[in-house]
Scaffold this motif. Structure first.
Motif, PDB file in Angstrom:
ATOM      1  N   ARG A 181       0.824  -1.016   0.388  1.00 46.18           N
ATOM      2  CA  ARG A 181       0.076   0.011   0.433  1.00 46.18           C
ATOM      3  C   ARG A 181       0.649   1.331   0.233  1.00 46.18           C
ATOM      4  O   ARG A 181       0.587   2.178  -0.676  1.00 46.18           O
ATOM      5  CB  ARG A 181      -1.022   0.335   1.288  1.00 46.18           C
ATOM      6  CG  ARG A 181      -1.509   1.518   0.936  1.00 46.18           C
ATOM      7  CD  ARG A 181      -2.808   1.472   2.046  1.00 46.18           C
ATOM      8  NE  ARG A 181      -3.514   0.641   2.701  1.00 46.18           N
ATOM      9  CZ  ARG A 181      -4.450  -0.568   3.452  1.00 46.18           C
ATOM     10  NH1 ARG A 181      -2.993  -1.211   3.987  1.00 46.18           N
ATOM     11  NH2 ARG A 181      -4.912  -0.844   2.972  1.00 46.18           N
ATOM     12  N   ALA A 182       2.281   1.224   0.435  1.00 48.22           N
ATOM     13  CA  ALA A 182       2.841   2.243   0.693  1.00 48.22           C
ATOM     14  C   ALA A 182       3.540   2.613  -0.768  1.00 48.22           C
ATOM     15  O   ALA A 182       4.507   3.782  -0.256  1.00 48.22           O
ATOM     16  CB  ALA A 182       3.966   2.209   2.077  1.00 48.22           C
ATOM     17  N   LEU A 183       3.902   1.709  -1.538  1.00 52.01           N
ATOM     18  CA  LEU A 183       4.808   1.855  -2.612  1.00 52.01           C
ATOM     19  C   LEU A 183       3.991   2.883  -3.393  1.00 52.01           C
ATOM     20  O   LEU A 183       2.623   3.345  -3.726  1.00 52.01           O
ATOM     21  CB  LEU A 183       4.173   0.858  -3.637  1.00 52.01           C
ATOM     22  CG  LEU A 183       5.153  -0.356  -3.208  1.00 52.01           C
ATOM     23  CD1 LEU A 183       5.017  -1.838  -4.404  1.00 52.01           C
ATOM     24  CD2 LEU A 183       6.781  -0.204  -3.894  1.00 52.01           C
ATOM     25  N   PRO A 184       5.700   4.011  -4.300  1.00 51.61           N
ATOM     26  CA  PRO A 184       4.718   5.204  -4.457  1.00 51.61           C
ATOM     27  C   PRO A 184       4.327   4.616  -5.713  1.00 51.61           C
ATOM     28  O   PRO A 184       3.696   5.484  -6.766  1.00 51.61           O
ATOM     29  CB  PRO A 184       6.225   6.290  -4.045  1.00 51.61           C
ATOM     30  CG  PRO A 184       6.917   4.953  -4.217  1.00 51.61           C
ATOM     31  CD  PRO A 184       6.941   3.946  -3.300  1.00 51.61           C
ATOM     32  N   GLN A 185       4.776   3.848  -5.977  1.00 47.96           N
ATOM     33  CA  GLN A 185       4.140   3.612  -8.197  1.00 47.96           C
ATOM     34  C   GLN A 185       3.424   2.638  -7.538  1.00 47.96           C
ATOM     35  O   GLN A 185       3.547   1.418  -7.981  1.00 47.96           O
ATOM     36  CB  GLN A 185       5.559   2.816  -8.189  1.00 47.96           C
ATOM     37  CG  GLN A 185       7.373   3.770  -8.855  1.00 47.96           C
ATOM     38  CD  GLN A 185       7.450   3.176  -6.893  1.00 47.96           C
ATOM     39  OE1 GLN A 185       7.279   2.942  -5.988  1.00 47.96           O
ATOM     40  NE2 GLN A 185       9.153   3.776  -7.186  1.00 47.96           N
ATOM     41  N   LYS A 186       2.392   3.297  -7.792  1.00 51.54           N
ATOM     42  CA  LYS A 186       0.907   2.770  -7.595  1.00 51.54           C
ATOM     43  C   LYS A 186       0.401   1.323  -9.056  1.00 51.54           C
ATOM     44  O   LYS A 186      -0.491   0.157  -8.412  1.00 51.54           O
ATOM     45  CB  LYS A 186      -0.431   3.698  -7.348  1.00 51.54           C
ATOM     46  CG  LYS A 186      -0.093   4.485  -6.227  1.00 51.54           C
ATOM     47  CD  LYS A 186      -0.032   4.189  -5.945  1.00 51.54           C
ATOM     48  CE  LYS A 186      -0.172   4.612  -3.890  1.00 51.54           C
ATOM     49  NZ  LYS A 186      -0.075   4.543  -2.805  1.00 51.54           N
ATOM     50  N   ASN A 187       0.631   2.102 -10.040  1.00 49.54           N
ATOM     51  CA  ASN A 187       0.010   1.316 -10.447  1.00 49.54           C
ATOM     52  C   ASN A 187       1.085  -0.317 -10.844  1.00 49.54           C
ATOM     53  O   ASN A 187       0.571  -1.450 -11.418  1.00 49.54           O
ATOM     54  CB  ASN A 187       0.503   1.501 -12.294  1.00 49.54           C
ATOM     55  CG  ASN A 187      -0.315   2.253 -12.888  1.00 49.54           C
ATOM     56  OD1 ASN A 187      -1.945   2.137 -12.724  1.00 49.54           O
ATOM     57  ND2 ASN A 187       0.194   3.578 -12.760  1.00 49.54           N
ATOM     58  N   LEU A 188       2.520  -0.648 -10.563  1.00 49.50           N
ATOM     59  CA  LEU A 188       3.714  -1.408 -10.320  1.00 49.50           C
ATOM     60  C   LEU A 188       2.720  -2.411  -9.284  1.00 49.50           C
ATOM     61  O   LEU A 188       2.866  -3.317  -8.673  1.00 49.50           O
ATOM     62  CB  LEU A 188       4.504  -0.989  -9.741  1.00 49.50           C
ATOM     63  CG  LEU A 188       6.089  -2.004  -9.829  1.00 49.50           C
ATOM     64  CD1 LEU A 188       5.594  -2.865 -10.997  1.00 49.50           C
ATOM     65  CD2 LEU A 188       7.581  -1.271  -9.285  1.00 49.50           C
ATOM     66  N   ALA A 189       2.280  -1.637  -7.796  1.00 50.24           N
ATOM     67  CA  ALA A 189       1.868  -2.294  -6.632  1.00 50.24           C
ATOM     68  C   ALA A 189       0.985  -3.055  -7.303  1.00 50.24           C
ATOM     69  O   ALA A 189       0.348  -3.911  -7.032  1.00 50.24           O
ATOM     70  CB  ALA A 189       1.163  -1.213  -5.582  1.00 50.24           C
ATOM     71  N   VAL A 190      -0.443  -2.355  -8.492  1.00 54.79           N
ATOM     72  CA  VAL A 190      -1.387  -2.782  -8.284  1.00 54.79           C
ATOM     73  C   VAL A 190      -1.247  -4.640  -9.571  1.00 54.79           C
ATOM     74  O   VAL A 190      -1.664  -5.678  -9.008  1.00 54.79           O
ATOM     75  CB  VAL A 190      -2.281  -2.494  -9.355  1.00 54.79           C
ATOM     76  CG1 VAL A 190      -3.261  -3.416 -10.460  1.00 54.79           C
ATOM     77  CG2 VAL A 190      -3.304  -1.145  -9.096  1.00 54.79           C
TER      78      VAL A 190
END
Length: 458
Positions: A290-299
Motif C-alpha cells: 500500500r505504501a509503494l509510491p508506484q501505484k500501478n506497479l503495486a497493482v
C-alpha cells in the motif's frame, strides 16, 4: 588455443566434460606432441558435440579443423569465425551452422578473416537457383536501419521519462529508477504489452546490427531497456515455474528498496531461515505494498501474487479457487477499464488478500484437514444448507465424504463413466443420510465430484 588459454587460463580443462574452450580435429599418433590432447576418438568427439549443442553447458568456443560440417546441427551457435577458404555447398553448410532460429536468437554472425564475400555471393546464387527459400544473409546496413526504427519506438514509449540519468547512476538509484520506469510504462494504455514487444524487437535487431558503430553507440541504452523489461516481467507476470519463497524474497526486497532507499538486507537470511514459511499476504507485507509510491506497479505486483496464491494455496479446493479467481478478475476488469483508479483497486486487492487468508484459516478453526475443508466448502456453497444443517453436520458430511471417496475411487475413475456413476450414487446417499436439502443435492453432488477429481489428481 594455446594463445587464447594464456589470456584466459580459467577457460581450459583437460577433462572433456569441463572447460569453456576445446579443439576438434582429426589426426594420428604421428602428429606433433602438442596436438595429441586434441586428437580424440569418435566417442569423445561426440561428447564435446553434445556439450556444444547444449545452451546451458559452459562450453562456449570450439576451434574446428575439417570437422562438424556435414550433418552437424547446433541451433544455439551464434558466431562463426572463418579463417580457411571455402566455397559452394561447403560454405553454405558452414553458414547454416549459425543461421538457425533458436529462442530469441534472430540470426548468426559470420566473422570473415579471409575475404570470402565473392564466394558467398556465388554460393547464395546457387542456393536461390536450387529453390532455397528466405534470406540466408542479412545486410548489416539493413539491420541497422531496422534497429534505429525499433530504438525510436522504445524511446517513444519512454517519452517524458528521463531514463538516461540511470545509465551512470549508483546501484540504489538505478534500481529505484527502474521501478519508476516500470510505473511510467504501466500508467500508459496497454503500456506493458507495447513495451515488452518493442524491446524484444529492438534486441533482435541490435543483435544483427552489432558490431556496427551505430549499434555500439546505443549499447548501454539497449542494456537498460532490457533490464527494465526483465524487471517488468518478474514483477508483473505470474511465475508458475518459480517457488513461492523465491517470489516472496524478490518482491520483499524490491519493496524494501522502494520505500526506504536503504541497502537491501535479505530478511530471510538474517533470520536464519533457508525456506521460510511466511505468508506473502501478511498484514505487514500488504502495508508495504500500500505504501509503494508506484501505484500501478503495486497493482501488477498484487495481481501476480494473488494469482500465485490462488494457484498454490487453493489448488485442492475447487470452490475457493473458482470464487477467488472470479473476484480477482472482476477487480482487475474495473481497473483495466479505468472504472476505478490504481489506489482504489489496491484497496480491493488487499481486501481480497485478507479474505483469502481467512479462508485458509477457516478449515483449521473447524478442525478439518485440507481435503476435508475443501469438501466442506463444496457443501457450504449452498447457504440454505448451512442454515438448515449448521457447521457441525456439514463437518461430519465432509469427513465422511473424504473417507468414503478415498476407499471407493480407483486410479482411472475419471475416465470410466461406470465408476463416476457409482460415486455419484455414493455421494447422494451420504447427502440424504444427513438431510442435505433435496433441491440442492444435484448441485452439491457436481461440486463434490469436481472436488473428488482434484483430490485424486493429487
Amino acid at each position: 588455443m594455446k594463445a587464447i588459454t594464456e589470456l584466459r587460463p580459467e577457460w581450459h580443462s583437460d577433462d572433456d566434460t569441463k572447460g569453456k574452450i576445446k579443439v576438434v580435429m582429426t589426426g594420428s599418433a604421428s602428429d606433433p606432441h602438442d596436438w595429441q590432447p586434441h586428437i580424440r576418438n569418435k566417442e569423445r568427439r561426440e561428447l564435446i558435440a553434445r556439450r556444444f549443442k547444449d545452451p546451458d553447458d559452459e562450453l562456449e568456443l570450439v576451434i574446428v579443423r575439417d570437422m562438424w560440417l556435414t550433418g552437424f546441427d547446433a541451433p544455439p551457435l551464434h558466431t562463426m569465425y572463418i579463417d580457411k577458404p571455402m566455397n559452394g555447398h561447403t560454405l553454405m553448410q558452414a553458414i547454416a551452422r549459425v543461421n538457425r532460429v533458436f529462442r530469441d536468437k534472430p540470426g548468426g554472425l559470420v566473422v570473415d578473416y579471409l575475404g570470402i564475400a565473392d564466394s558467398l555471393k556465388h554460393a547464395l546464387a546457387v542456393y536461390a537457383e536450387s529453390g532455397g527459400r528466405g534470406k540466408a544473409a542479412v545486410d548489416q546496413e539493413e539491420a541497422v536501419a531496422v534497429m534505429k526504427e525499433k530504438y525510436e519506438v522504445v524511446q517513444g514509449i519512454l517519452h517524458g521519462f528521463d531514463y538516461r540519468r540511470l545509465l551512470h547512476a549508483s546501484p540504489d538509484e538505478r534500481l529505484q529508477g527502474i521501478a519508476d520506469a516500470m510505473e511510467f510504462i504501466l500508467q500508459q494504455e496497454d503500456g506493458k504489452k507495447r513495451y515488452l514487444q518493442a524491446v524484444a524487437a529492438l534486441s533482435k535487431a541490435f543483435a544483427l546490427a552489432v558490431p556496427h558503430e551505430e549499434a555500439l553507440a546505443i549499447r548501454d541504452e539497449v542494456g537498460l531497456f532490457q533490464e527494465i523489461r526483465a524487471s517488468l516481467i518478474k514483477a508483473t507476470v505470474s511465475s508458475a515455474e518459480r517457488p513461492p519463497e523465491e517470489i516472496e524474497a524478490a518482491v520483499r526486497q524490491l519493496i524494501s528498496r522502494a520505500i526506504s532507499g536503504r541497502e537491501v538486507v535479505d530478511i530471510f537470511a538474517a533470520a536464519g531461515l533457508d525456506r521460510p514459511d511466511i505468508s506473502i499476504l501478511s498484514d505487514e507485507f500488504l502495508a508495504e505494498v500500500r505504501a509503494l509510491p508506484q501505484k500501478n506497479l503495486a497493482v501488477e505486483t498484487l495481481k501476480k501474487l494473488l494469482q500465485d496464491e490462488i494457484r498454490v494455496r487453493f489448488r485442492k479446493n475447487v470452490v475457493q479457487s473458482r470464487a477467488f479467481s472470479e473476484l480477482l478478475e472482476a477487480a482487475l476488469r474495473k481497473y483495466h477499464n479505468r472504472a476505478i483508479a490504481a489506489a482504489e483497486v489496491i484497496e480491493e486487492l488487499i481486501a481480497l488478500a485478507r479474505e483469502m487468508r481467512e479462508a485458509q484459516r477457516r478449515g483449521e478453526k473447524l478442525g478439518l484437514s485440507e481435503e476435508e475443508a475443501a469438501f466442506y466448502d463444496a457443501l457450504a456453497a449452498n447457504e440454505s444448507a448451512v442454515q438448515v444443517l449448521g457447521d457441525e453436520t456439514l463437518k461430519q458430511i465432509a469427513q465422511e465424504l473424504v473417507e468414503r471417496v478415498r476407499r471407493s475411487v480407483t486410479v482411472d475413475w475419471s475416465k470410466r463413466e461406470s465408476a463416476r456413476a457409482k460415486l455419484r450414487v455414493l455421494v447422494k446417499r451420504i447427502l440424504r443420510k444427513y438431510g442435505y436439502p433435496p433441491d440442492k443435492q444435484e448441485q452439491a453432488t457436481e461440486l463434490v465430484l469436481a472436488q473428488t477429481e482434484v483430490l485424486c489428481n493429487e
